[in-house]
Design a protein around this motif. Structure first.
Motif, PDB file in Angstrom:
ATOM      1  N   PHE A 312       0.939   0.360  -4.886  1.00 11.58           N
ATOM      2  CA  PHE A 312       0.270   1.564  -3.887  1.00 11.58           C
ATOM      3  C   PHE A 312       0.815   1.466  -2.464  1.00 11.58           C
ATOM      4  CE2 PHE A 312      -2.701   2.629  -7.202  1.00 11.58           C
ATOM      5  CZ  PHE A 312      -2.855   3.973  -7.083  1.00 11.58           C
ATOM      6  N   GLY A 313       1.001   0.312  -1.952  1.00 13.12           N
ATOM      7  CA  GLY A 313       1.461   0.026  -0.727  1.00 13.12           C
ATOM      8  C   GLY A 313       3.040   0.258  -0.658  1.00 13.12           C
ATOM      9  N   LEU A 314       3.623   0.194  -1.631  1.00 11.96           N
ATOM     10  CA  LEU A 314       5.022   0.398  -1.768  1.00 11.96           C
ATOM     11  C   LEU A 314       5.307   1.796  -1.836  1.00 11.96           C
ATOM     12  CD1 LEU A 314       8.255  -0.523  -2.423  1.00 11.96           C
ATOM     13  CD2 LEU A 314       7.826  -0.445  -4.780  1.00 11.96           C
ATOM     14  N   PHE A 315       4.477   2.483  -2.488  1.00  9.45           N
ATOM     15  CA  PHE A 315       4.610   4.226  -2.385  1.00  9.45           C
ATOM     16  C   PHE A 315       4.151   4.585  -1.074  1.00  9.45           C
ATOM     17  CE2 PHE A 315       4.729   3.805  -7.108  1.00  9.45           C
ATOM     18  CZ  PHE A 315       5.634   4.504  -7.404  1.00  9.45           C
ATOM     19  N   LYS A 316       3.234   4.142  -0.460  1.00 12.05           N
ATOM     20  CA  LYS A 316       2.619   4.375   0.601  1.00 12.05           C
ATOM     21  C   LYS A 316       3.736   4.299   1.877  1.00 12.05           C
ATOM     22  CE  LYS A 316      -1.104   4.049   4.023  1.00 12.05           C
ATOM     23  NZ  LYS A 316      -2.433   3.264   4.260  1.00 12.05           N
ATOM     24  N   ARG A 317       4.476   3.084   1.829  1.00 19.95           N
ATOM     25  CA  ARG A 317       5.626   2.710   2.682  1.00 19.95           C
ATOM     26  C   ARG A 317       6.610   3.854   2.479  1.00 19.95           C
ATOM     27  NH1 ARG A 317       4.076  -2.475   1.788  1.00 19.95           N
ATOM     28  NH2 ARG A 317       5.695  -2.724  -0.057  1.00 19.95           N
ATOM     29  N   LYS A 318       7.151   4.136   1.263  1.00 22.67           N
ATOM     30  CA  LYS A 318       8.078   4.912   0.967  1.00 22.67           C
ATOM     31  C   LYS A 318       7.696   6.448   1.674  1.00 22.67           C
ATOM     32  CE  LYS A 318      10.301   3.042  -3.109  1.00 22.67           C
ATOM     33  NZ  LYS A 318      10.824   3.106  -4.568  1.00 22.67           N
ATOM     34  N   LYS A 319       6.675   6.741   1.438  1.00 21.34           N
ATOM     35  CA  LYS A 319       6.078   8.011   1.906  1.00 21.34           C
ATOM     36  C   LYS A 319       6.143   8.178   3.498  1.00 21.34           C
ATOM     37  CE  LYS A 319       2.160  11.298   1.833  1.00 21.34           C
ATOM     38  NZ  LYS A 319       0.889  11.369   1.488  1.00 21.34           N
ATOM     39  N   VAL A 320       5.822   7.036   4.243  1.00 21.03           N
ATOM     40  CA  VAL A 320       5.769   7.090   5.677  1.00 21.03           C
ATOM     41  C   VAL A 320       7.109   6.901   6.020  1.00 21.03           C
ATOM     42  CG1 VAL A 320       5.273   5.536   7.745  1.00 21.03           C
ATOM     43  CG2 VAL A 320       3.437   5.875   5.778  1.00 21.03           C
ATOM     44  N   GLY A 321       7.968   6.353   5.392  1.00 23.43           N
ATOM     45  CA  GLY A 321       9.528   6.184   5.731  1.00 23.43           C
ATOM     46  C   GLY A 321       9.946   7.675   5.695  1.00 23.43           C
ATOM     47  N   ALA A 322       9.781   8.376   4.594  1.00 25.71           N
ATOM     48  CA  ALA A 322      10.369   9.793   4.469  1.00 25.71           C
ATOM     49  C   ALA A 322       9.848  10.664   5.465  1.00 25.71           C
ATOM     50  CB  ALA A 322      10.016  10.207   2.846  1.00 25.71           C
ATOM     51  N   GLU A 323       8.680  10.566   5.832  1.00 26.60           N
ATOM     52  CA  GLU A 323       8.130  11.424   6.918  1.00 26.60           C
ATOM     53  C   GLU A 323       8.737  11.183   8.314  1.00 26.60           C
ATOM     54  OE1 GLU A 323       4.005  10.625   6.597  1.00 26.60           O
ATOM     55  OE2 GLU A 323       3.632  12.174   4.824  1.00 26.60           O
ATOM     56  N   GLY A 324       9.046   9.748   8.403  1.00 27.24           N
ATOM     57  CA  GLY A 324       9.602   9.506   9.935  1.00 27.24           C
ATOM     58  C   GLY A 324      11.194   9.951   9.903  1.00 27.24           C
TER      59      GLY A 324
END
Length: 325
Positions: A312-324
């Protein structure tokens, strides 16, 4: 005039049919809700712990937020999904319930685990760090609604199983009545519980008679201990209900050896005492279901920490990176 009388007669006939349908819905809802009484008690026992530690002024607003989330869970998600799955993929309901039961076991076991595990401050939080009350409240409400979703799923599934086969609209109306009635009952009870100490304080200060003031003072002194007991009951309820769901689901799927062993032990204990056999059977079954739930939850803790949380942490970091970007 004859046409008007005929129209009125038709309206009266429709009204009678509608009234009979309402009676059927209410009657079926009462029967279905009674079958789910065990889960309802668990829901009422689990919820008060989420308002512990907050100021009295925030207790009712927090209960109201959880109640709204619970009603949303039942009416917008569980009711239509339950009806659709029951109509088209009835075999998937049991595995989904078992997944929810496993989550309850994990959450209950995690609470017990953290009682005995030494507490370590987060490396990013300085010593004496005090979390933001608004952020903490949002976390508590979100956690309560998430736990309520599992218990509500069990309540709605039990209720659905008790509704006689009929039109999907009758089933939907009955489930809606069950959802609203149980939510009002559970969270109305929770609101009374969490505000009992304020009521006792009012009696102790404003009561006209010494006996009234003494009762109020007794309520104030008793409530902290009562809340601790209720929080303990709530954790035990998670383990009991979660273990029971998993074991019953395994039995339905054809893997009921452990379920049968527990049933035989409980039945043997009831026969051995020669009194209150129904209560003894229930108590022994609940205790053994809870032990199983605790064991399953303890097994799931490292799985959640070492596997699920990193994913879940990996998916969350990917999501935050995509939003940034």
């Amino acid at each position: 005039m004859s046409g008007l009388l005929a129209l009125l007669d038709d309206v009266a006939a429709i009204a009678k049919v509608a009234a009979a349908s309402v009676d059927d819905v209410v009657g079926q809802a009462a029967k279905a809700g009674a079958k789910a009484a065990g889960a309802v008690i668990d829901d009422a026992a689990v919820t008060p712990k989420y308002v512990a530690g907050f100021s009295p002024a925030r207790e009712i607003p927090i209960v109201w937020q959880i109640a709204k989330g619970s009603l949303k869970n039942k009416l917008l998600f569980l009711l239509p999904v339950g009806l659709l799955l029951n109509a088209f993929i009835p075999g998937i309901i049991t595995p989904l319930l078992m997944l929810g039961g496993a989550y309850l076991c994990f959450e209950g076991a995690e609470k017990i685990y953290h009682i005995f595990k030494p507490h370590h401050h987060d490396a990013d939080e300085p010593e004496g760090f005090v979390p933001d009350p608004l952020h903490l409240e949002k976390q508590k409400v979100a956690g309560a609604i998430k736990t309520d979703f599992i218990l509500s799923a069990e309540i709605m599934t039990i209720a659905l199983a008790e509704i006689p086969d009929g039109s999907i609209w009758m089933e939907a109306a009955t489930l809606a009545v069950v959802a609203i009635g149980i939510t009002v009952m559970v969270y109305g009870s929770v609101a009374l519980i969490v505000k009992a100490d304020d009521f006792g304080l009012h009696l102790s200060q404003e009561g006209q008679f010494a006996a009234t003031r003494a009762i109020g003072l007794g309520i104030v002194k008793a409530m902290p201990g009562f809340m601790k007991i209720l929080m303990t009951v709530g954790t035990a309820a998670m383990l009991w209900v979660g273990g029971s769901i998993v074991l019953h689901g395994a039995d339905v799927l054809g893997y009921g050896q452990l379920y049968q062993v527990i049933h035989d032990i409980a039945h043997g204990a009831a026969l051995a005492v020669h009194f209150a056999e129904g209560f003894v059977t229930w108590a022994v079954t609940a205790a053994l279901d809870g032990v199983f739930g605790l064991a399953l939850g303890l097994v799931l803790i490292p799985v959640a920490e070492k596997v699920i949380a990193p994913v879940f942490g990996l998916f969350k970091r990917k999501k935050v990176g995509a939003e940034g970007q």
